[in-house]
Design a protein around this motif. Structure first.
Motif, PDB file in Angstrom:
ATOM      1  N   LEU A 107       0.749  -1.402   0.206  1.00 63.81           N
ATOM      2  CA  LEU A 107       0.086  -0.039  -0.079  1.00 63.81           C
ATOM      3  C   LEU A 107       0.842   1.204  -0.013  1.00 63.81           C
ATOM      4  O   LEU A 107       1.644   1.460   1.073  1.00 63.81           O
ATOM      5  CB  LEU A 107      -0.733  -0.036   1.366  1.00 63.81           C
ATOM      6  N   VAL A 108       0.745   2.154  -1.031  1.00 61.42           N
ATOM      7  CA  VAL A 108       1.895   3.181  -1.400  1.00 61.42           C
ATOM      8  C   VAL A 108       1.001   4.434  -1.379  1.00 61.42           C
ATOM      9  O   VAL A 108       0.036   4.605  -1.801  1.00 61.42           O
ATOM     10  CB  VAL A 108       2.453   2.909  -2.672  1.00 61.42           C
ATOM     11  N   PRO A 109       1.376   5.191  -0.358  1.00 56.44           N
ATOM     12  CA  PRO A 109       0.798   6.677  -0.315  1.00 56.44           C
ATOM     13  C   PRO A 109       0.839   7.291  -1.300  1.00 56.44           C
ATOM     14  O   PRO A 109       1.973   7.283  -2.319  1.00 56.44           O
ATOM     15  CB  PRO A 109       1.402   7.273   0.750  1.00 56.44           C
ATOM     16  N   ARG A 110      -0.132   8.055  -2.131  1.00 57.82           N
ATOM     17  CA  ARG A 110      -0.238   8.817  -3.216  1.00 57.82           C
ATOM     18  C   ARG A 110       0.697   9.970  -3.066  1.00 57.82           C
ATOM     19  O   ARG A 110       1.356  10.486  -4.198  1.00 57.82           O
ATOM     20  CB  ARG A 110      -1.426   9.407  -3.490  1.00 57.82           C
ATOM     21  N   LEU A 111       1.078  10.404  -1.931  1.00 57.20           N
ATOM     22  CA  LEU A 111       2.337  11.393  -1.785  1.00 57.20           C
ATOM     23  C   LEU A 111       3.506  10.946  -2.439  1.00 57.20           C
ATOM     24  O   LEU A 111       4.307  11.666  -3.009  1.00 57.20           O
ATOM     25  CB  LEU A 111       2.336  11.674  -0.473  1.00 57.20           C
ATOM     26  N   MET A 112       3.832   9.742  -2.375  1.00 59.66           N
ATOM     27  CA  MET A 112       5.091   9.235  -3.002  1.00 59.66           C
ATOM     28  C   MET A 112       4.944   9.641  -4.647  1.00 59.66           C
ATOM     29  O   MET A 112       6.236   9.973  -5.133  1.00 59.66           O
ATOM     30  CB  MET A 112       5.281   7.793  -2.697  1.00 59.66           C
ATOM     31  N   PHE A 113       3.841   9.244  -5.252  1.00 62.44           N
ATOM     32  CA  PHE A 113       3.727   9.479  -6.546  1.00 62.44           C
ATOM     33  C   PHE A 113       3.877  11.032  -6.996  1.00 62.44           C
ATOM     34  O   PHE A 113       4.571  11.515  -7.856  1.00 62.44           O
ATOM     35  CB  PHE A 113       2.537   9.168  -7.321  1.00 62.44           C
ATOM     36  N   TYR A 114       3.394  11.876  -5.895  1.00 61.11           N
ATOM     37  CA  TYR A 114       3.602  13.213  -6.113  1.00 61.11           C
ATOM     38  C   TYR A 114       5.137  13.798  -5.959  1.00 61.11           C
ATOM     39  O   TYR A 114       5.281  14.511  -6.761  1.00 61.11           O
ATOM     40  CB  TYR A 114       2.705  14.089  -5.273  1.00 61.11           C
ATOM     41  N   SER A 115       5.699  13.064  -4.972  1.00 63.57           N
ATOM     42  CA  SER A 115       7.110  13.299  -5.017  1.00 63.57           C
ATOM     43  C   SER A 115       7.897  13.011  -6.076  1.00 63.57           C
ATOM     44  O   SER A 115       9.093  13.736  -6.584  1.00 63.57           O
ATOM     45  CB  SER A 115       7.807  12.486  -3.533  1.00 63.57           C
ATOM     46  N   PHE A 116       7.516  11.863  -6.980  1.00 62.02           N
ATOM     47  CA  PHE A 116       8.319  11.425  -8.089  1.00 62.02           C
ATOM     48  C   PHE A 116       8.057  12.479  -9.264  1.00 62.02           C
ATOM     49  O   PHE A 116       8.871  12.891 -10.007  1.00 62.02           O
ATOM     50  CB  PHE A 116       7.769  10.109  -8.647  1.00 62.02           C
ATOM     51  N   PHE A 117       6.747  12.962  -9.413  1.00 59.83           N
ATOM     52  CA  PHE A 117       6.496  14.213 -10.000  1.00 59.83           C
ATOM     53  C   PHE A 117       7.671  15.373  -9.964  1.00 59.83           C
ATOM     54  O   PHE A 117       8.207  15.860 -11.106  1.00 59.83           O
ATOM     55  CB  PHE A 117       5.063  14.721 -10.255  1.00 59.83           C
ATOM     56  N   PHE A 118       7.613  15.686  -8.705  1.00 60.93           N
ATOM     57  CA  PHE A 118       8.661  16.892  -8.286  1.00 60.93           C
ATOM     58  C   PHE A 118       9.916  16.475  -8.488  1.00 60.93           C
ATOM     59  O   PHE A 118      10.856  17.289  -8.922  1.00 60.93           O
ATOM     60  CB  PHE A 118       8.493  17.356  -7.123  1.00 60.93           C
ATOM     61  N   ILE A 119      10.320  15.234  -8.412  1.00 58.57           N
ATOM     62  CA  ILE A 119      11.667  14.738  -8.642  1.00 58.57           C
ATOM     63  C   ILE A 119      11.818  14.823 -10.232  1.00 58.57           C
ATOM     64  O   ILE A 119      13.250  15.375 -10.611  1.00 58.57           O
ATOM     65  CB  ILE A 119      11.912  13.397  -8.213  1.00 58.57           C
ATOM     66  N   GLY A 120      10.898  14.623 -11.277  1.00 54.83           N
ATOM     67  CA  GLY A 120      11.235  14.609 -12.601  1.00 54.83           C
ATOM     68  C   GLY A 120      11.351  16.121 -12.915  1.00 54.83           C
ATOM     69  O   GLY A 120      12.273  16.590 -13.720  1.00 54.83           O
ATOM     70  N   ALA A 121      10.499  16.853 -12.310  1.00 52.62           N
ATOM     71  CA  ALA A 121      10.425  18.277 -12.479  1.00 52.62           C
ATOM     72  C   ALA A 121      11.843  19.048 -12.168  1.00 52.62           C
ATOM     73  O   ALA A 121      12.416  19.881 -13.015  1.00 52.62           O
ATOM     74  CB  ALA A 121       9.507  19.225 -11.733  1.00 52.62           C
TER      75      ALA A 121
END
Length: 148
Positions: free
Chosen positions: A80-94
């Motif tokens: 179970l992965v928090p959606r916040l992790m996916f948001y962090s991946f977006f910002f890592i890419g940016a």
């Protein structure tokens, strides 16, 4: 689905059972979900059984019946992965793209990087770090010791 009732230790017990992917007993749940006693584990197991998410097999062990949708989280396999992790991946890419543009500024003479872009890069880094740390904290909270 009463996934609103899945929080705290009940959610920990549920994620333990999903991750175990095999029948588990009360003692297994007590250790795996890091609960204080088997009676606490039994109470949470009964709650999950009443919600229709798990069931007892013929040996008295508990097995997963249904994977629930948990607000703010996504199932990735058995985790179970928090959606916040996916948001962090977006910002890592940016952030990586912005750093790339800044580095290009050093290589190409005519490319001028303005102060506002540097400010944007710092803000992206801050957002990336905040989402990553909060996401990791939630992930660790929901994914304690897991069975081998």
């Amino acid at each position: 689905m009463a996934s609103d009732e899945l929080e705290g230790n009940t959610l920990n017990v549920y994620t333990y059972i999903v991750h175990a992917n095999k029948p588990v007993g009360t003692r297994d749940v007590t250790r795996g979900a890091e609960l204080s006693s088997t009676s606490v584990a039994h109470r949470h197991l009964q709650k999950l059984e009443n919600l229709g998410l798990i069931e007892k097999n013929s040996y008295g062990d508990y097995i997963l019946k249904e994977k629930a949708t948990i607000n703010g989280h996504v199932w990735v396999g058995k985790n179970l992965v928090p959606r916040l992790m996916f948001y962090s991946f977006f910002f890592i890419g940016a952030f990586a793209a912005e750093v790339g543009i800044i580095l290009l500024g050093f290589l190409i003479k005519d490319l001028v990087i303005e102060i506002s872009f540097l400010f944007l890069t710092v803000m992206t880094a801050v957002a990336m770090i905040l989402f990553l740390f909060e996401g990791l904290a939630l992930y660790r909270k929901l994914n304690p010791k897991r069975p081998e």
